[in-house]
Design an enzyme around this catalytic site. Structure first.
Site, PDB file in Angstrom:
ATOM      1  CG  HIS A  83      -4.602   0.783  -3.935  1.00  0.00           C
ATOM      2  ND1 HIS A  83      -3.879   0.704  -2.760  1.00  0.00           N
ATOM      3  CD2 HIS A  83      -5.704   0.011  -3.748  1.00  0.00           C
ATOM      4  CE1 HIS A  83      -4.525  -0.064  -1.898  1.00  0.00           C
ATOM      5  NE2 HIS A  83      -5.626  -0.504  -2.477  1.00  0.00           N
TER       6      HIS A  83
ATOM      7  CE1 TYR B 280      -6.784  -7.105  -6.932  1.00  0.00           C
ATOM      8  CE2 TYR B 280      -7.119  -8.022  -4.753  1.00  0.00           C
ATOM      9  CZ  TYR B 280      -6.736  -6.979  -5.565  1.00  0.00           C
ATOM     10  OH  TYR B 280      -6.314  -5.810  -5.001  1.00  0.00           O
TER      11      TYR B 280
ATOM     12  CG  HIS C  92      -6.849  -8.336   1.663  1.00  0.00           C
ATOM     13  ND1 HIS C  92      -7.082  -8.731   0.351  1.00  0.00           N
ATOM     14  CD2 HIS C  92      -6.520  -7.015   1.604  1.00  0.00           C
ATOM     15  CE1 HIS C  92      -6.905  -7.691  -0.440  1.00  0.00           C
ATOM     16  NE2 HIS C  92      -6.567  -6.646   0.293  1.00  0.00           N
TER      17      HIS C  92
ATOM     18  NE  ARG D 173      -3.047  -3.409  -1.302  1.00  0.00           N
ATOM     19  CZ  ARG D 173      -2.694  -4.252  -0.336  1.00  0.00           C
ATOM     20  NH1 ARG D 173      -1.422  -4.569  -0.170  1.00  0.00           N
ATOM     21  NH2 ARG D 173      -3.609  -4.789   0.465  1.00  0.00           N
TER      22      ARG D 173
ATOM     23  NE  ARG E 288      -3.608  -2.129   2.836  1.00  0.00           N
ATOM     24  CZ  ARG E 288      -3.378  -3.243   3.509  1.00  0.00           C
ATOM     25  NH1 ARG E 288      -2.177  -3.426   4.079  1.00  0.00           N
ATOM     26  NH2 ARG E 288      -4.304  -4.171   3.618  1.00  0.00           N
TER      27      ARG E 288
ATOM     28  CE  LYS F 172      -9.409   2.484  11.479  1.00  0.00           C
ATOM     29  NZ  LYS F 172     -10.870   2.524  11.672  1.00  0.00           N
TER      30      LYS F 172
END
Length: 327
Positions: free
Chosen positions: A265, A300, A291, A268, A171, A196
Site C-alpha cells: 500500500h 493526498y 475511489h 500505491r 491494491r 464488493k
C-alpha cells in the site's frame, strides 16, 4: 441474588458529588449503580470498565465546575460545551467520539432506570480528526525500490510485480488477482476488477512496468502450465498469495537499501502522491485509484481538479510509454 464482590483493581468513579440531595437522583449514586451494572450484568472487561470510568470522570468534573449535581438539570447544550472544552484541551476527534459513546451508554442506562426522560447526548457529534497523509516514498526512493536487479525467476517476478504496483497504483488484492488476459499488451493497458461489487477500471501501464512484465513472461512460463492464468505465480506454479507478496516486499526493502520497510500500500500511496504532485489532477487520481468518493482521494492533497492517459504519460515518473515495435 448476591452481587459478586468488586475486585480491588476495578475502576470507580470518585464520589465527588453529594448523594444527599432530596430532589432527584445525584450523579454519584447513578454512577455507582451504572458501574455495578457494567460489572455484574454486562460483565464487561476491566479494560472497558476503566475506559468508561475515565470518560465519565471527565464529564463529572465538568458538571462539578458548572454546579450541576443532578441528572434532571442536564441539557444537550451542556454536552456541546463540554465537547468544545475537551477539544480545546487537545482531545482528538476519535477520543471525543468514544467519550460521547460512554456518555450515551450512561444516559441510556439512566433512562431505563427512569431517572432521565431523554438521552441528552444523542445527535451531538465530535469534531472530525484531520486525515493524515499516508506514508509514501519520494520519487528517488520509489525508483530505487522498484529497480530490482537479476535475471532469475524470483528477481524477474519481483521486478515486474513492484513496477506494476507502482506504475498503476494497484491494491495488494488487485495485483494478486491479475490474470494474463487482464493486460492489453499492445495498448499497454490493464483491466482491474476490485471491490464488493466487482467493479472494473482500466489503467495505463508505464513503459518501465511493461518492459519488466514482458521480461517476466518467459521465466513464468517455465514454472507453470497453460491452464494457470495467474499473472504472478510462485515457484510451485500456482497464483502468488497476499502474504507471500508482503513478505517479498519486506525482504526487498532490506535488499534495496530502503530506510523503512515498504509494503504494497505504500507503493500505491506513493503512486497517488507522485501523480498529484506532477499533474495536480485530483479527478484523474481518483479514477486511477478506483475511489468511489473523491473525499477518499483528498487525503493526498487539496489541489483543484481538472482526463486520463495523456496526463498519466506526462506525470508519472516511470510512465513515458513508447510504442513497442514488436507489438
Amino acid at each position: 441474588m448476591t452481587q459478586p464482590e468488586t475486585p480491588d483493581n476495578a475502576p470507580r468513579i470518585p464520589s465527588a458529588m453529594s448523594a444527599e440531595s432530596n430532589q432527584s437522583l445525584p450523579f454519584a449514586a447513578a454512577l455507582d449503580d451504572f458501574f455495578v451494572y457494567m460489572r455484574s450484568e454486562k460483565q464487561l472487561s476491566l479494560h472497558t470498565q476503566t475506559n468508561y470510568a475515565r470518560d465519565l470522570e471527565k464529564f463529572q468534573k465538568y458538571c462539578l465546575e458548572k454546579r450541576i449535581t443532578e441528572l434532571d438539570k442536564l441539557a444537550p447544550n451542556h454536552i456541546r460545551i463540554a465537547v468544545a472544552q475537551l477539544h480545546r484541551t487537545g482531545l482528538g476527534g476519535k477520543s471525543l467520539q468514544r467519550w460521547l459513546s460512554s456518555l450515551r451508554s450512561f444516559f441510556q442506562f439512566c433512562i431505563k432506570r427512569q431517572w432521565m426522560g431523554s438521552n441528552v447526548a444523542d445527535g451531538i457529534t465530535a469534531p472530525k480528526s484531520p486525515k493524515k497523509l499516508p506514508k509514501t516514498l519520494d520519487v528517488d526512493q520509489a525508483i530505487q525500490f522498484v529497480e530490482v536487479e537479476g535475471d532469475d525467476f524470483i528477481q524477474q517476478r519481483d521486478r515486474a510485480l513492484v513496477e506494476l504496483i507502482y506504475s498503476s497504483g494497484l491494491r495488494l488484492a488487485e495485483v494478486v488477482a491479475l490474470n494474463l488476459n487482464d493486460i492489453d499488451w499492445g495498448e499497454a493497458m490493464l483491466r482491474v476488477v476490485a471491490g464488493k461489487g466487482g467493479k472494473s477500471r482500466v489503467l495505463p501501464i508505464g513503459s518501465a512496468a511493461m518492459v519488466a512484465l514482458k521480461n517476466w513472461l518467459p521465466a513464468r512460463k517455465l514454472f507453470t502450465t497453460d491452464a494457470e492464468q495467474a499473472l504472478f505465480i510462485t515457484q510451485r506454479g500456482s497464483r502468488i498469495g497476499h502474504r507471500a507478496v508482503q513478505i517479498r516486499l519486506q525482504q526487498l526493502s532490506v535488499q534495496q537499501g530502503m530506510d523503512t520497510p515498504v509494503h504494497p500500500h505504500m507503493l500505491r500511496h506513493s503512486f497517488a502522491s507522485h501523480m498529484l504532485e506532477s499533474s495536480g489532477d485530483l479527478r484523474l487520481v481518483q479514477e486511477l485509484l478506483g475511489h468511489e468518493n473523491i473525499s477518499t482521494t483528498q487525503v493526498y492533497t487539496h489541489l483543484d481538479f481538472q482526463h486520463l492517459a495523456k496526463v498519466y504519460d506526462k506525470a508519472h515518473p516511470r510512465a513515458v510509454r513508447k510504442p513497442d515495435s514488436n507489438d
